[in-house]
Design a protein around this motif. Structure first.
Motif, PDB file in Angstrom:
ATOM      1  N   THR A 153       0.825  -1.198   0.000  1.00 21.90           N
ATOM      2  CA  THR A 153       0.000   0.000   0.000  1.00 21.90           C
ATOM      3  C   THR A 153       0.866   1.256   0.000  1.00 21.90           C
ATOM      4  O   THR A 153       1.987   1.256   0.495  1.00 21.90           O
ATOM      5  CB  THR A 153      -0.926   0.042   1.231  1.00 21.90           C
ATOM      6  OG1 THR A 153      -0.135   0.019   2.424  1.00 21.90           O
ATOM      7  CG2 THR A 153      -1.886  -1.132   1.230  1.00 21.90           C
ATOM      8  N   ARG A 154       0.291   2.318  -0.567  1.00 23.56           N
ATOM      9  CA  ARG A 154       0.909   3.629  -0.567  1.00 23.56           C
ATOM     10  C   ARG A 154      -0.060   4.594   0.116  1.00 23.56           C
ATOM     11  O   ARG A 154      -1.277   4.549  -0.138  1.00 23.56           O
ATOM     12  CB  ARG A 154       1.198   4.097  -1.989  1.00 23.56           C
ATOM     13  CG  ARG A 154       2.069   5.361  -2.060  1.00 23.56           C
ATOM     14  CD  ARG A 154       1.993   6.048  -3.424  1.00 23.56           C
ATOM     15  NE  ARG A 154       2.152   5.175  -4.558  1.00 23.56           N
ATOM     16  CZ  ARG A 154       3.329   4.818  -5.090  1.00 23.56           C
ATOM     17  NH1 ARG A 154       4.454   5.243  -4.566  1.00 23.56           N
ATOM     18  NH2 ARG A 154       3.379   4.028  -6.154  1.00 23.56           N
ATOM     19  N   THR A 155       0.460   5.450   0.976  1.00 18.53           N
ATOM     20  CA  THR A 155      -0.361   6.430   1.680  1.00 18.53           C
ATOM     21  C   THR A 155      -0.209   7.791   1.027  1.00 18.53           C
ATOM     22  O   THR A 155       0.909   8.271   0.825  1.00 18.53           O
ATOM     23  CB  THR A 155       0.038   6.509   3.167  1.00 18.53           C
ATOM     24  OG1 THR A 155      -0.145   5.230   3.775  1.00 18.53           O
ATOM     25  CG2 THR A 155      -0.799   7.533   3.907  1.00 18.53           C
ATOM     26  N   ILE A 156      -1.344   8.398   0.688  1.00 13.24           N
ATOM     27  CA  ILE A 156      -1.352   9.723   0.061  1.00 13.24           C
ATOM     28  C   ILE A 156      -2.059  10.695   1.009  1.00 13.24           C
ATOM     29  O   ILE A 156      -3.241  10.510   1.335  1.00 13.24           O
ATOM     30  CB  ILE A 156      -2.081   9.710  -1.295  1.00 13.24           C
ATOM     31  CG1 ILE A 156      -1.479   8.631  -2.211  1.00 13.24           C
ATOM     32  CG2 ILE A 156      -2.011  11.083  -1.945  1.00 13.24           C
ATOM     33  CD1 ILE A 156      -0.035   8.844  -2.559  1.00 13.24           C
ATOM     34  N   ASN A 157      -1.342  11.718   1.438  1.00  9.99           N
ATOM     35  CA  ASN A 157      -1.916  12.754   2.296  1.00  9.99           C
ATOM     36  C   ASN A 157      -2.253  13.974   1.434  1.00  9.99           C
ATOM     37  O   ASN A 157      -1.363  14.641   0.913  1.00  9.99           O
ATOM     38  CB  ASN A 157      -0.930  13.147   3.397  1.00  9.99           C
ATOM     39  CG  ASN A 157      -0.637  11.987   4.345  1.00  9.99           C
ATOM     40  OD1 ASN A 157      -1.549  11.360   4.863  1.00  9.99           O
ATOM     41  ND2 ASN A 157       0.643  11.686   4.546  1.00  9.99           N
ATOM     42  N   VAL A 158      -3.540  14.243   1.286  1.00 11.18           N
ATOM     43  CA  VAL A 158      -3.985  15.414   0.523  1.00 11.18           C
ATOM     44  C   VAL A 158      -4.058  16.599   1.478  1.00 11.18           C
ATOM     45  O   VAL A 158      -4.815  16.579   2.453  1.00 11.18           O
ATOM     46  CB  VAL A 158      -5.349  15.156  -0.140  1.00 11.18           C
ATOM     47  CG1 VAL A 158      -5.835  16.417  -0.864  1.00 11.18           C
ATOM     48  CG2 VAL A 158      -5.253  13.994  -1.122  1.00 11.18           C
ATOM     49  N   THR A 159      -3.249  17.612   1.210  1.00 12.60           N
ATOM     50  CA  THR A 159      -3.135  18.760   2.109  1.00 12.60           C
ATOM     51  C   THR A 159      -3.412  20.059   1.360  1.00 12.60           C
ATOM     52  O   THR A 159      -3.470  20.092   0.124  1.00 12.60           O
ATOM     53  CB  THR A 159      -1.725  18.824   2.724  1.00 12.60           C
ATOM     54  OG1 THR A 159      -0.759  18.968   1.676  1.00 12.60           O
ATOM     55  CG2 THR A 159      -1.415  17.565   3.524  1.00 12.60           C
TER      56      THR A 159
END
Length: 201
Positions: A153-159
Protein backbone atom coordinates in the motif's frame (compact mmCIF):
# COMPACT_ATOMS: atom_id res chain seq x y z
CA UNK A 1 23.78 -71.06 -11.95
CA UNK A 2 22.23 -67.68 -11.02
CA UNK A 3 18.54 -67.26 -11.84
CA UNK A 4 17.62 -64.89 -9.00
CA UNK A 5 17.06 -61.28 -9.97
CA UNK A 6 18.64 -58.47 -7.94
CA UNK A 7 16.49 -56.24 -5.75
CA UNK A 8 16.33 -52.44 -6.03
CA UNK A 9 15.71 -50.23 -2.99
CA UNK A 10 15.01 -46.53 -3.23
CA UNK A 11 17.07 -44.09 -1.19
CA UNK A 12 14.63 -41.59 0.29
CA UNK A 13 10.89 -41.26 -0.20
CA UNK A 14 9.07 -42.77 -3.16
CA UNK A 15 7.05 -39.55 -3.57
CA UNK A 16 8.77 -36.18 -3.31
CA UNK A 17 7.68 -32.58 -3.76
CA UNK A 18 10.07 -29.90 -4.94
CA UNK A 19 9.64 -26.17 -5.50
CA UNK A 20 9.82 -24.98 -9.09
CA UNK A 21 12.93 -23.12 -10.26
CA UNK A 22 15.01 -24.95 -7.65
CA UNK A 23 17.66 -27.63 -8.14
CA UNK A 24 16.53 -31.25 -7.92
CA UNK A 25 19.15 -33.76 -6.79
CA UNK A 26 17.92 -37.31 -6.98
CA UNK A 27 18.80 -39.52 -4.03
CA UNK A 28 19.11 -42.58 -6.23
CA UNK A 29 18.70 -46.23 -5.38
CA UNK A 30 20.75 -49.28 -4.45
CA UNK A 31 20.63 -52.87 -5.71
CA UNK A 32 21.54 -56.10 -3.97
CA UNK A 33 21.97 -59.61 -5.42
CA UNK A 34 22.37 -63.02 -3.85
CA UNK A 35 25.30 -63.93 -6.07
CA UNK A 36 26.95 -60.73 -7.25
CA UNK A 37 28.80 -58.59 -4.74
CA UNK A 38 27.68 -55.34 -6.43
CA UNK A 39 25.05 -54.40 -8.94
CA UNK A 40 24.91 -51.00 -10.60
CA UNK A 41 21.62 -49.12 -10.93
CA UNK A 42 20.66 -47.15 -14.02
CA UNK A 43 18.55 -44.05 -13.47
CA UNK A 44 16.23 -42.30 -15.91
CA UNK A 45 15.58 -38.85 -14.45
CA UNK A 46 13.28 -36.59 -16.54
CA UNK A 47 12.63 -34.01 -13.78
CA UNK A 48 12.50 -30.44 -15.10
CA UNK A 49 12.01 -27.95 -12.29
CA UNK A 50 11.32 -25.11 -14.73
CA UNK A 51 7.98 -26.72 -15.68
CA UNK A 52 5.27 -27.61 -13.17
CA UNK A 53 4.10 -31.20 -13.23
CA UNK A 54 4.52 -34.76 -11.96
CA UNK A 55 7.63 -36.63 -13.10
CA UNK A 56 8.54 -40.32 -12.80
CA UNK A 57 12.16 -41.28 -12.09
CA UNK A 58 12.83 -44.92 -12.97
CA UNK A 59 15.56 -47.25 -11.69
CA UNK A 60 16.66 -50.46 -13.43
CA UNK A 61 19.40 -53.03 -12.77
CA UNK A 62 20.61 -56.42 -13.96
CA UNK A 63 23.10 -58.78 -12.38
CA UNK A 64 26.06 -60.40 -14.11
CA UNK A 65 23.80 -63.23 -15.26
CA UNK A 66 21.50 -60.71 -16.99
CA UNK A 67 18.70 -61.24 -14.53
CA UNK A 68 16.70 -57.97 -14.55
CA UNK A 69 15.47 -56.50 -11.30
CA UNK A 70 11.89 -55.35 -10.93
CA UNK A 71 11.87 -51.69 -11.93
CA UNK A 72 11.47 -49.15 -9.15
CA UNK A 73 10.04 -45.67 -9.60
CA UNK A 74 9.96 -42.41 -7.70
CA UNK A 75 7.32 -39.68 -8.26
CA UNK A 76 8.63 -36.10 -8.14
CA UNK A 77 6.00 -33.37 -8.08
CA UNK A 78 7.28 -29.96 -9.16
CA UNK A 79 5.00 -27.34 -7.58
CA UNK A 80 4.82 -23.59 -7.16
CA UNK A 81 4.03 -22.48 -3.61
CA UNK A 82 6.10 -19.29 -3.60
CA UNK A 83 4.11 -16.07 -3.72
CA UNK A 84 5.08 -13.26 -6.08
CA UNK A 85 6.64 -10.08 -4.69
CA UNK A 86 5.24 -6.59 -5.24
CA UNK A 87 7.58 -3.58 -5.16
CA UNK A 88 6.13 -0.08 -4.99
CA UNK A 89 7.58 2.45 -7.40
CA UNK A 90 8.45 5.70 -5.63
CA UNK A 91 7.78 6.66 -2.02
CA UNK A 92 5.29 4.68 0.03
CA UNK A 93 4.07 7.88 1.73
CA UNK A 94 3.43 10.95 -0.38
CA UNK A 95 1.93 14.42 0.06
CA UNK A 96 -0.39 15.77 -2.62
CA UNK A 97 -1.65 19.34 -2.86
CA UNK A 98 -5.43 19.58 -2.94
CA UNK A 99 -7.19 20.42 -6.21
CA UNK A 100 -4.26 19.06 -8.24
CA UNK A 101 -4.13 15.97 -10.44
CA UNK A 102 -2.74 12.85 -8.74
CA UNK A 103 -0.88 10.37 -10.94
CA UNK A 104 0.07 7.16 -9.20
CA UNK A 105 3.56 5.79 -9.86
CA UNK A 106 2.39 2.21 -9.68
CA UNK A 107 4.33 -0.90 -8.70
CA UNK A 108 6.14 -3.89 -10.17
CA UNK A 109 5.72 -7.62 -9.46
CA UNK A 110 7.98 -10.62 -10.00
CA UNK A 111 7.47 -14.35 -9.46
CA UNK A 112 9.86 -17.28 -9.22
CA UNK A 113 7.91 -19.22 -11.88
CA UNK A 114 5.91 -16.72 -13.93
CA UNK A 115 8.61 -14.05 -14.05
CA UNK A 116 7.30 -10.50 -14.43
CA UNK A 117 3.68 -9.99 -13.34
CA UNK A 118 3.59 -6.19 -13.38
CA UNK A 119 0.83 -6.06 -15.99
CA UNK A 120 -1.37 -8.30 -13.81
CA UNK A 121 -1.28 -6.03 -10.74
CA UNK A 122 -4.69 -4.87 -9.54
CA UNK A 123 -4.56 -1.29 -8.20
CA UNK A 124 -7.20 0.21 -5.93
CA UNK A 125 -6.86 4.00 -5.92
CA UNK A 126 -9.18 5.97 -3.60
CA UNK A 127 -7.35 9.32 -3.81
CA UNK A 128 -9.69 12.33 -4.04
CA UNK A 129 -7.72 15.55 -4.24
CA UNK A 130 -10.85 17.66 -3.88
CA UNK A 131 -11.15 16.61 -0.23
CA UNK A 132 -8.43 16.91 2.37
CA UNK A 133 -7.51 13.67 4.08
CA UNK A 134 -5.40 10.52 4.05
CA UNK A 135 -5.94 7.99 1.27
CA UNK A 136 -4.56 4.54 0.53
CA UNK A 137 -3.56 3.08 -2.82
CA UNK A 138 -3.31 -0.72 -2.68
CA UNK A 139 -1.63 -3.21 -5.03
CA UNK A 140 -2.45 -6.93 -5.35
CA UNK A 141 -1.45 -9.76 -7.67
CA UNK A 142 -1.51 -13.58 -7.79
CA UNK A 143 0.60 -15.94 -9.90
CA UNK A 144 -0.65 -18.70 -12.22
CA UNK A 145 -0.68 -21.13 -9.28
CA UNK A 146 -3.03 -18.78 -7.36
CA UNK A 147 -0.38 -17.78 -4.85
CA UNK A 148 -1.31 -14.24 -3.68
CA UNK A 149 1.42 -11.69 -3.09
CA UNK A 150 1.48 -9.76 0.15
CA UNK A 151 -0.56 -6.63 -0.49
CA UNK A 152 1.44 -3.44 -0.73
CA UNK A 153 0.00 0.00 0.00
CA UNK A 154 0.91 3.63 -0.57
CA UNK A 155 -0.36 6.43 1.68
CA UNK A 156 -1.35 9.72 0.06
CA UNK A 157 -1.92 12.75 2.30
CA UNK A 158 -3.99 15.41 0.52
CA UNK A 159 -3.13 18.76 2.11
CA UNK A 160 -3.80 22.47 1.58
CA UNK A 161 -0.68 24.64 1.72
CA UNK A 162 -1.70 27.34 -0.80
CA UNK A 163 -3.00 30.65 0.60
CA UNK A 164 -6.19 32.18 -0.79
CA UNK A 165 -5.94 35.17 -3.11
CA UNK A 166 -7.59 38.57 -2.45
CA UNK A 167 -8.48 40.77 -5.41
CA UNK A 168 -9.63 44.37 -4.92
CA UNK A 169 -12.74 45.55 -6.67
CA UNK A 170 -12.00 48.92 -8.20
CA UNK A 171 -8.88 51.05 -8.06
CA UNK A 172 -6.27 50.53 -5.38
CA UNK A 173 -5.99 54.31 -4.93
CA UNK A 174 -9.13 56.40 -4.82
CA UNK A 175 -9.95 60.08 -4.22
CA UNK A 176 -13.22 61.31 -2.63
CA UNK A 177 -14.48 64.73 -1.63
CA UNK A 178 -14.38 65.76 1.99
CA UNK A 179 -17.61 65.36 3.94
CA UNK A 180 -18.97 62.80 1.49
CA UNK A 181 -19.92 59.22 2.19
CA UNK A 182 -17.33 56.63 1.21
CA UNK A 183 -18.68 53.31 0.00
CA UNK A 184 -15.98 50.72 -0.34
CA UNK A 185 -16.14 48.56 -3.40
CA UNK A 186 -14.80 45.58 -1.47
CA UNK A 187 -12.74 42.70 -2.69
CA UNK A 188 -13.10 39.11 -3.83
CA UNK A 189 -11.30 36.05 -2.54
CA UNK A 190 -10.47 32.77 -4.27
CA UNK A 191 -8.80 29.58 -3.13
CA UNK A 192 -7.81 26.39 -4.90
CA UNK A 193 -9.28 24.17 -2.20
CA UNK A 194 -11.88 26.04 -0.15
CA UNK A 195 -15.13 27.56 -1.32
CA UNK A 196 -15.91 29.11 2.07
CA UNK A 197 -13.65 31.37 4.09
CA UNK A 198 -13.19 32.71 7.55
CA UNK A 199 -14.19 36.31 8.22
CA UNK A 200 -11.75 38.82 6.84
CA UNK A 201 -11.46 42.58 6.67
Amino acid sequence: QDTAAPSISLVGDAIQTIECASTYTDKGATATDTCDSSVSVSTNNPVNTSILGSYTVTYTASDDSSNPAAQKTRIVNVVDTTAPVITITGETTQTQECATSYTDQGATATDNYDGTLTSSITTTNTVNTSALGTYTVSYNVSDSSSNPAAQQTRTINVTDTASPTLTLVGDTTQTININTTYTDQGATVSDTCDTTYRDWE
